[in-house]
Write a protein that holds these residues in place. Structure first.
Motif, short mmCIF file in Angstrom:
data_model
loop_
_atom_site.label_atom_id
_atom_site.label_comp_id
_atom_site.label_asym_id
_atom_site.label_seq_id
_atom_site.Cartn_x
_atom_site.Cartn_y
_atom_site.Cartn_z
N ARG A 1 19.48 26.12 63.15
CA ARG A 1 18.18 26.14 62.46
C ARG A 1 17.49 24.81 62.74
NH1 ARG A 1 19.02 22.30 58.83
NH2 ARG A 1 20.71 22.37 57.29
N LEU A 2 16.21 24.74 62.37
CA LEU A 2 15.49 23.47 62.50
C LEU A 2 16.12 22.42 61.59
CD1 LEU A 2 13.58 23.30 59.74
CD2 LEU A 2 12.17 24.89 61.04
N PRO A 3 16.02 21.14 61.94
CA PRO A 3 16.69 20.11 61.16
C PRO A 3 16.02 19.82 59.82
CG PRO A 3 15.51 19.14 63.01
CD PRO A 3 15.43 20.62 63.18
N PHE A 4 16.85 19.50 58.82
CA PHE A 4 16.38 19.06 57.51
C PHE A 4 16.47 17.54 57.43
CE2 PHE A 4 17.78 23.06 54.88
CZ PHE A 4 16.90 23.84 55.62
N ALA A 5 15.40 16.92 56.96
CA ALA A 5 15.41 15.49 56.61
C ALA A 5 15.26 15.44 55.09
CB ALA A 5 14.29 14.74 57.31
N VAL A 6 16.35 15.16 54.39
CA VAL A 6 16.40 15.29 52.94
C VAL A 6 16.05 13.96 52.28
CG1 VAL A 6 17.80 15.93 50.94
CG2 VAL A 6 18.14 17.09 53.15
N ALA A 7 14.98 13.96 51.49
CA ALA A 7 14.59 12.78 50.73
C ALA A 7 15.38 12.75 49.43
CB ALA A 7 13.09 12.81 50.44
N ALA A 8 16.09 11.66 49.19
CA ALA A 8 16.95 11.61 48.01
C ALA A 8 17.30 10.18 47.68
CB ALA A 8 18.23 12.41 48.25
N THR A 9 17.42 9.91 46.37
CA THR A 9 17.95 8.62 45.91
C THR A 9 19.01 8.82 44.84
OG1 THR A 9 16.12 8.44 44.30
CG2 THR A 9 15.84 7.31 46.43
N GLY A 10 18.96 9.93 44.11
CA GLY A 10 19.94 10.20 43.06
C GLY A 10 21.19 10.87 43.61
N PRO A 11 22.25 10.94 42.80
CA PRO A 11 23.53 11.48 43.29
C PRO A 11 23.46 12.94 43.73
CG PRO A 11 23.59 11.07 40.91
CD PRO A 11 22.35 10.44 41.42
N ARG A 12 22.70 13.79 43.04
CA ARG A 12 22.64 15.20 43.41
C ARG A 12 21.90 15.38 44.73
NH1 ARG A 12 20.70 18.33 38.10
NH2 ARG A 12 21.28 20.16 39.32
N GLY A 13 20.78 14.67 44.88
CA GLY A 13 20.06 14.73 46.14
C GLY A 13 20.86 14.18 47.29
N MET A 14 21.60 13.10 47.04
CA MET A 14 22.44 12.52 48.09
C MET A 14 23.50 13.52 48.54
SD MET A 14 21.52 9.44 48.96
CE MET A 14 20.82 7.87 48.40
N ARG A 15 24.04 14.27 47.60
CA ARG A 15 25.05 15.28 47.98
C ARG A 15 24.42 16.36 48.87
NH1 ARG A 15 26.99 14.32 42.61
NH2 ARG A 15 25.84 16.12 41.76
N LEU A 16 23.18 16.75 48.56
CA LEU A 16 22.50 17.74 49.40
C LEU A 16 22.21 17.17 50.78
CD1 LEU A 16 19.98 19.21 46.80
CD2 LEU A 16 21.92 20.41 47.82
N ALA A 17 21.81 15.90 50.83
CA ALA A 17 21.57 15.27 52.13
C ALA A 17 22.84 15.23 52.96
CB ALA A 17 21.01 13.86 51.93
#
Length: 299
Positions: A168-184
């Motif tokens: 699939r096309l690439p994801f660039a995940v914006a995150a600073t908190g722990p949950r977002g970091m896990r998704l990244a």
């Protein structure tokens, strides 16, 4: 190190076309746009849709990558977004990166709400994001998806032929908190930060570097928890929200970029100049940075 730009969707296309083509001529790796319904001080002026803008940009450029910084669940649904992204990836012949984040408190958070509805809290935004990203990942990879979750559903959603970019096309995940970091860590091909917003107005560049170093440590911890090497992820810094002023001069940019390259960043994103706004900079300085900045760094 790669150098990219972000072009706000505020220009009628007879002018906007020139900006996207000029970005490619300047040699930027990627040109992004914001995916909002409206934004900050630009709320009462022209503001066009991100997906149609990127589709038009794909038709008038050849090499430069294109993307969003960032799309969020605030007003998007994974099923319809997946269909748009697959189309956009096809039109661009595989040049799309999806910047994606949990969203914020701005107009996106309230425009689709009734007057008696409160916008999502930070926890609720994180809850939606937790479900949004895995479902979007599945929709972009598989020809048919059926899913029932807490917030989203898909009933035999068809996405044929899928993305040009595989799987699939690439994801660039914006995150600073722990949950977002896990998704990244789990779903991202890149991680995006704007630095620590608390330091933007009153902090120092040195404090900003330390805060970003802490974010990178958290990303590394999230990657380690799932057995992934954090070095696999590109690290993208969207400038304009830290105490630094990298667009003041070529030397200021070289110092800024060198410091952040040493931290581990692989891509720096600069706002294209907008007169009479927070992004008003000397266009000649901007063009010198675009064409000479990385060479000064030896990249």
């Amino acid at each position: 190190m790669r150098l990219s730009t972000v072009i706000l969707p505020i220009h009628r296309w007879n002018n906007g076309r020139r900006l996207w083509q000029h970005a490619e001529q300047l040699g930027f790796h990627t040109a992004y746009t914001y995916d909002h319904l409206s934004w900050r001080s630009f709320r009462d002026g022209p503001w066009f849709g991100a997906i149609p803008t990127l589709t038009a940009a794909a038709a008038v450029t050849q090499r430069m990558r294109l993307g969003t910084l960032v799309t969020s669940p605030n007003f998007r649904h994974p099923v319809t977004l997946a269909k748009d992204l697959i189309t956009l990836d096809d039109v661009s012949d595989g040049r799309i990166t999806l910047g994606i984040g949990a969203g914020g408190n701005g107009f996106d958070a309230t425009t689709l709400r009734r007057s008696d509805e409160e916008p999502w809290t930070p926890r609720e935004r994180a809850d939606h994001f937790d479900e949004f990203v895995p479902l979007l990942d599945q929709l972009l990879r598989e020809p048919s998806v059926t899913y029932e979750g807490t917030f989203y559903a898909a009933n035999e959603a068809r996405n044929i032929p899928g993305c040009v970019q595989r799987p699939r096309l690439p994801f660039a995940v914006a995150a600073t908190g722990p949950r977002g970091m896990r998704l990244a860590a789990r779903y991202g091909q890149a991680w995006v930060t704007t630095g620590d917003p608390k330091l933007s107005e009153t902090g120092t560049p040195e404090q900003s570097v330390e805060a970003i170093r802490g974010q990178l440590t958290k990303l590394g911890t999230a990657c380690e928890a799932i057995g992934r090497d954090a070095a696999e992820l590109d690290k993208i810094l969207l400038t304009g929200f830290t105490p630094d002023r990298p667009l003041q001069s070529l030397d200021a940019f070289v110092d800024f970029a060198g410091t952040h390259f040493a931290l581990g960043f692989t891509e720096i994103v600069l706002h294209a100049p907008i007169p009479d706004s927070d992004f008003a900079v000397d266009e000649k300085v901007f063009e010198r940075i675009a064409t000479e900045g990385l060479a000064q760094l030896g990249h």
